[in-house]
Write a protein that holds these residues in place. Structure first.
Motif, PDB file in Angstrom:
ATOM      1  N   PHE A 144       0.815  -1.213   0.000  1.00 37.34           N
ATOM      2  CA  PHE A 144       0.000   0.000   0.000  1.00 37.34           C
ATOM      3  C   PHE A 144       0.851   1.266   0.000  1.00 37.34           C
ATOM      4  O   PHE A 144       0.357   2.339  -0.371  1.00 37.34           O
ATOM      5  CB  PHE A 144      -0.922   0.018   1.225  1.00 37.34           C
ATOM      6  CG  PHE A 144      -2.279  -0.564   0.968  1.00 37.34           C
ATOM      7  CD1 PHE A 144      -3.266   0.175   0.342  1.00 37.34           C
ATOM      8  CD2 PHE A 144      -2.580  -1.859   1.354  1.00 37.34           C
ATOM      9  CE1 PHE A 144      -4.520  -0.354   0.100  1.00 37.34           C
ATOM     10  CE2 PHE A 144      -3.822  -2.404   1.123  1.00 37.34           C
ATOM     11  CZ  PHE A 144      -4.803  -1.657   0.497  1.00 37.34           C
ATOM     12  N   ARG A 219     -13.716  -1.366  -4.416  1.00 40.08           N
ATOM     13  CA  ARG A 219     -12.324  -1.238  -3.995  1.00 40.08           C
ATOM     14  C   ARG A 219     -11.485  -0.450  -4.994  1.00 40.08           C
ATOM     15  O   ARG A 219     -10.261  -0.566  -4.991  1.00 40.08           O
ATOM     16  CB  ARG A 219     -11.703  -2.633  -3.826  1.00 40.08           C
ATOM     17  CG  ARG A 219     -12.345  -3.510  -2.765  1.00 40.08           C
ATOM     18  CD  ARG A 219     -12.286  -2.873  -1.407  1.00 40.08           C
ATOM     19  NE  ARG A 219     -12.576  -3.817  -0.324  1.00 40.08           N
ATOM     20  CZ  ARG A 219     -12.722  -3.475   0.939  1.00 40.08           C
ATOM     21  NH1 ARG A 219     -12.612  -2.200   1.291  1.00 40.08           N
ATOM     22  NH2 ARG A 219     -12.982  -4.382   1.866  1.00 40.08           N
ATOM     23  N   SER A 229     -15.781   1.339   2.565  1.00 38.54           N
ATOM     24  CA  SER A 229     -14.757   1.218   3.595  1.00 38.54           C
ATOM     25  C   SER A 229     -15.225   1.816   4.920  1.00 38.54           C
ATOM     26  O   SER A 229     -14.960   1.265   5.992  1.00 38.54           O
ATOM     27  CB  SER A 229     -13.461   1.894   3.147  1.00 38.54           C
ATOM     28  OG  SER A 229     -12.814   1.158   2.145  1.00 38.54           O
ATOM     29  N   ARG A 280      -6.712   0.940   3.911  1.00 38.86           N
ATOM     30  CA  ARG A 280      -7.269   1.072   2.557  1.00 38.86           C
ATOM     31  C   ARG A 280      -7.947   2.423   2.372  1.00 38.86           C
ATOM     32  O   ARG A 280      -7.765   3.095   1.348  1.00 38.86           O
ATOM     33  CB  ARG A 280      -8.267  -0.060   2.310  1.00 38.86           C
ATOM     34  CG  ARG A 280      -8.760  -0.149   0.877  1.00 38.86           C
ATOM     35  CD  ARG A 280      -9.824  -1.221   0.747  1.00 38.86           C
ATOM     36  NE  ARG A 280      -9.302  -2.533   1.072  1.00 38.86           N
ATOM     37  CZ  ARG A 280      -8.692  -3.325   0.196  1.00 38.86           C
ATOM     38  NH1 ARG A 280      -8.513  -2.912  -1.045  1.00 38.86           N
ATOM     39  NH2 ARG A 280      -8.265  -4.513   0.559  1.00 38.86           N
ATOM     40  N   SER A 283      -5.443   5.204   2.020  1.00 39.47           N
ATOM     41  CA  SER A 283      -4.784   5.162   0.713  1.00 39.47           C
ATOM     42  C   SER A 283      -5.642   5.817  -0.367  1.00 39.47           C
ATOM     43  O   SER A 283      -5.108   6.410  -1.307  1.00 39.47           O
ATOM     44  CB  SER A 283      -4.457   3.720   0.332  1.00 39.47           C
ATOM     45  OG  SER A 283      -5.627   2.992   0.028  1.00 39.47           O
TER      46      SER A 283
END
Length: 288
Positions: A144, A219, A229, A280, A283
């Motif tokens: 990531f 995603r 998320s 996530r 990011s």
């Protein structure tokens, strides 16, 4: 004990009527009667036997200190494994996908064994899961944050995700202790249903991604992915309340000390899920 969205806590042995497994069973007062009076009838030689002495219990009841200690050991092993995995993948980028796949699959298998084979209080199994998930998280965190894998660059994102994870954990612990949100059967059913729902969506998105670029868009970093998320983070956070309640019920039921390993495993499973979702989400914003 109420059910929980965490599969590890579901099969911890319990007994109706307040006892834990085989503890607390038997006729009330029978042990004390035998210990005090023994057998009141003489043997063939006219001798009365000595009073029967009960053997001391073989298991100490679990306490909150046991939960804290076992959880700390489990997280320490996971963190050490993750640091090693991150260093190895930084030195050899080709190891990252291998660690993610192998660590993730081994961790999943160990959780399934713990949940369905009733071995959640096995310390070797719990620590083995911690090592596997450490490899998974260390390599995933590197991917990531490494540009060669499409990451954002820099390791600050990892620190933010770790801080956010333990911040949510501490916040939900305060919520549970203050009783701001009560863990009722209805609340439990809602969290379990929501957890099943997001897992099905994750699997569906993964399968769809094999045929369509981005799958359902859960995603890909877009607006829908951000919302998804956030939903996952909220469900993972509320799952802590169910985990805390399950651990509290075990302590009240005077579960044996080794059951603390099962509590540590259950809490670690939720922490891993929460960390991955926060990482996530962060990011997504870094990419923007």
């Amino acid at each position: 004990m109420r059910t929980t969205s965490n599969p590890v806590f579901k099969n911890l042995p319990k007994q109706e009527g307040g006892g834990y497994a085989n503890f607390g069973s038997g006729v009330a007062g029978a042990g004390q009667f035998g210990q005090q009076f023994g057998n009141q009838y003489p043997n063939q030689y006219g001798q009365y036997p000595q009073p029967y002495q009960q053997a001391p219990p073989t298991h100490r009841a679990m306490t909150i200190d046991d939960v804290v200690t076992k959880t700390g050991i489990t997280l320490g092993v996971l963190a050490l494994s993750a640091i090693i995995a991150y260093g190895l993948t930084a030195a050899n980028n080709g190891l990252a996908p291998l660690f993610v796949i192998v660590g993730g699959l081994v961790g999943l298998v160990l959780v399934l064994i713990a949940s369905f084979a009733n071995k959640m209080d096995n310390p070797a199994l719990v620590l083995g899961y911690a090592v596997a998930e450490g490899l998974f998280l260390g390599a995933l965190s590197f991917m990531f944050t490494d540009i060669s894998f499409g990451g954002v660059g820099g390791s600050a994102l990892i620190g933010q995700a770790v801080l956010g994870t333990f911040g949510v954990f501490a916040g939900m612990l305060v919520v549970y202790k203050t009783g701001a949100i009560r863990v009722t059967p209805r609340f439990t059913r809602m969290i379990i249903g929501a957890t099943i729902g997001v897992v099905v969506l994750m699997l569906g998105n993964l399968i769809a991604s094999f045929f369509t670029d981005g799958g359902f868009g859960l995603r890909d970093g877009g607006a829908l992915a951000i919302v998804f998320s956030l939903v996952c983070i909220a469900i993972a956070a509320f799952s802590f309340l169910l985990d805390f309640d399950a651990a509290d019920q075990l302590i009240r039921a005077q579960a044996p000390e080794k059951a603390a390993w099962g509590v540590a495993l259950g809490l670690t499973v939720t922490l891993v899920w929460l960390y991955v979702e926060i990482l996530r989400l962060l990011s997504y914003f870094q990419n923007d």
